[in-house]
Enzyme design. Sequence first.
Site, PDB file in Angstrom:
ATOM      1  N   ASP A 134      -9.699   3.302  11.836  1.00  0.00           N
ATOM      2  CA  ASP A 134      -8.358   3.788  12.193  1.00  0.00           C
ATOM      3  C   ASP A 134      -7.777   5.507  11.836  1.00  0.00           C
ATOM      4  OD1 ASP A 134      -8.187   0.751  11.549  1.00  0.00           O
ATOM      5  OD2 ASP A 134      -8.103   1.415   9.605  1.00  0.00           O
ATOM      6  N   HIS A 142      -8.609  -0.724  17.949  1.00  0.00           N
ATOM      7  CA  HIS A 142      -8.254  -0.340  18.579  1.00  0.00           C
ATOM      8  C   HIS A 142      -6.300   0.170  18.987  1.00  0.00           C
ATOM      9  CE1 HIS A 142     -11.548   2.492  18.496  1.00  0.00           C
ATOM     10  NE2 HIS A 142     -12.106   1.569  18.774  1.00  0.00           N
ATOM     11  N   THR A 189     -19.740  -0.737   7.038  1.00  0.00           N
ATOM     12  CA  THR A 189     -19.667  -2.071   8.067  1.00  0.00           C
ATOM     13  C   THR A 189     -21.547  -2.317   8.734  1.00  0.00           C
ATOM     14  OG1 THR A 189     -19.011  -3.058   9.853  1.00  0.00           O
ATOM     15  CG2 THR A 189     -20.020  -0.338  10.108  1.00  0.00           C
ATOM     16  N   PRO A 218      -2.132  -3.706   4.815  1.00  0.00           N
ATOM     17  CA  PRO A 218      -1.397  -2.867   4.411  1.00  0.00           C
ATOM     18  C   PRO A 218      -2.688  -1.721   4.370  1.00  0.00           C
ATOM     19  CG  PRO A 218      -0.231  -4.321   2.952  1.00  0.00           C
ATOM     20  CD  PRO A 218      -1.386  -5.050   3.794  1.00  0.00           C
TER      21      PRO A 218
HETATM   22  P1  GDP Z   1      -8.261   3.249  15.953  1.00  0.00           P
HETATM   23  O1  GDP Z   1      -9.224   2.183  15.265  1.00  0.00           O
HETATM   24  O2  GDP Z   1      -9.339   4.578  15.742  1.00  0.00           O
HETATM   25  O3  GDP Z   1      -8.123   3.446  17.560  1.00  0.00           O
HETATM   26  O4  GDP Z   1      -7.102   3.918  15.006  1.00  0.00           O
HETATM   27  P2  GDP Z   1      -5.962   2.504  15.384  1.00  0.00           P
HETATM   28  O5  GDP Z   1      -5.595   2.217  16.787  1.00  0.00           O
HETATM   29  O6  GDP Z   1      -6.282   1.179  13.878  1.00  0.00           O
HETATM   30  O7  GDP Z   1      -4.691   3.565  14.620  1.00  0.00           O
HETATM   31  C1  GDP Z   1      -3.747   4.168  14.614  1.00  0.00           C
HETATM   32  C2  GDP Z   1      -3.178   3.845  15.826  1.00  0.00           C
HETATM   33  O8  GDP Z   1      -1.764   5.317  15.393  1.00  0.00           O
HETATM   34  C3  GDP Z   1      -2.489   3.107  16.243  1.00  0.00           C
HETATM   35  O9  GDP Z   1      -1.218   2.264  16.600  1.00  0.00           O
HETATM   36  C4  GDP Z   1      -2.001   4.506  17.193  1.00  0.00           C
HETATM   37  O10 GDP Z   1      -1.052   3.757  18.351  1.00  0.00           O
HETATM   38  C5  GDP Z   1      -1.618   4.935  16.090  1.00  0.00           C
HETATM   39  N1  GDP Z   1      -1.238   7.165  16.542  1.00  0.00           N
HETATM   40  C6  GDP Z   1      -2.516   7.321  16.954  1.00  0.00           C
HETATM   41  N2  GDP Z   1      -2.190   8.744  17.917  1.00  0.00           N
HETATM   42  C7  GDP Z   1      -0.728   9.022  16.660  1.00  0.00           C
HETATM   43  C8  GDP Z   1       0.440  10.366  16.839  1.00  0.00           C
HETATM   44  O11 GDP Z   1      -1.000  11.322  17.010  1.00  0.00           O
HETATM   45  N3  GDP Z   1       0.768   9.499  16.451  1.00  0.00           N
HETATM   46  C9  GDP Z   1       1.431   8.577  15.933  1.00  0.00           C
HETATM   47  N4  GDP Z   1       2.796   8.561  15.289  1.00  0.00           N
HETATM   48  N5  GDP Z   1       1.008   7.701  15.639  1.00  0.00           N
HETATM   49  C10 GDP Z   1      -0.388   7.618  16.710  1.00  0.00           C
END
Ligand code: GDP
Length: 424
Positions: A13, A41, A240, A305
């Site tokens: 995440d 993602h 995992t 959460p």
């Molecule tokens: P991944 O599995 O590594 O792609 O991560 P996730 O998608 O689970 O979590 C990343 C979350 O943070 C997503 O909701 C993105 O839209 C959000 N996000 C990514 N980069 C940023 C950022 O720089 N700022 C903010 N506020 N949100 C971000």
Amino acid sequence: MANTAIVGINWGDEGKGRMVDLLTRDHDVVVRYQGGGNAGHTIVNEYGKFALHLLPSGIFTKGVVNILGNGVALDCENLVKEIEEVKSRGVDISPENLAVSDRASLLLPWHRELDSLEEARLADKKYGSTKQGIAPFYSDKYSKKTVLAGELLYPEHLKAHLEDLLEWKNLTLKNVYGAEGYTMEQLMDWVRDFGEKIKPFVKDTGELLKKASAEGKKILFEAQLGALRDLDYGIVPYTTSSNTIAAFAPVGSGIPNAKIERIVGVVKAYSSCVGEGPFTCEWFGDEAEKLREAGDEYGAKTGRPRRVGPIDIVATRYGVETQGATTIALTKLDVLSYMDKIPICAHYELDGKITDRFPFPAVLPDAKPVVEYMDGWKCDISACRRWEDLPREARDYVEYIEREIDCHIGYVSVGPERDSIIIR
Ligand code: GDP
């Protein structure tokens, strides 16, 4: 741009999806090389906001070929649903831009059921499975008791193979867990409803990648989860069931001789973790609640959460080494803008001694965080697009992390949108 892997440095995440979405425009092929539908993602782009679980994040970029490699847990049921959902929002998905490796093993209906049965048996000793069947799937894969996606192209062979597996798996389901077991009719219904819909995408993707590589096309390898969840190098058993690290990318993709010149390690400006297991820098109470709210830290797959805390330098340094990261993308820096002081878990204390070494999993729960603070910037940085636009305190924080983890931070992300990024 060279062949690139985008990997998680921590617990997952970290914001890998947004980095893949950003960097696909410099690549021709995007490959997912491990994992299944157990994580997600989140991507925000011109089509809206998406939580992708199986589809490679390059699916939104025109002209990019997306591949689910042989290392993936191919969950046809979830993939069919995901394709339909993403297509319904105006994104083109066809065998022209999506291919499934004929060597990817199929996640079968009993894998999901076994996951739930085993978590129920473990009760309070559970590992925090997302119950997507991933651990039973990979166990069966290593026991050579799975069906390859390519077998969908040979129905007679597939049926005979499923009959054998059914007999074997029903022994476990019925005798160990007291479950009902499956019938051949149920399995063939599943093949008709889901397998048949995936069939048009199945091909020899190894050949496709070889050809693309020979033509000088650029490949982007996309990971799921992070280094600390790697089956061999992570916090066992809270990992995992596959290898999340960049070194596995060529193997799980179908091009084992590929050279990856750039490894972009994604690190969040603070820590978050889903599920059970030691999480040294964890915050509790109001402090945690505030950060969770600011960062919208709720699981993309489960809505759970997430556990949160300050950035963990010890774990991050270990992740950077394990991934062999050549550059870092630091995400969600904007989330820390509300803080007066920015907390950093700078070291661990273990057996009364300060250490910078990430401990062996069995003693990790004994480690305590040593927290230090830097000045906060207390202003909105989400519109910053150049390094020099950032307040000095924010730059100091980024440079501190860079020094401590000994890896260049090439990207600083200040918002979820594709262009909310500073490239250094
Ligand atoms: P991944 O599995 O590594 O792609 O991560 P996730 O998608 O689970 O979590 C990343 C979350 O943070 C997503 O909701 C993105 O839209 C959000 N996000 C990514 N980069 C940023 C950022 O720089 N700022 C903010 N506020 N949100 C971000």
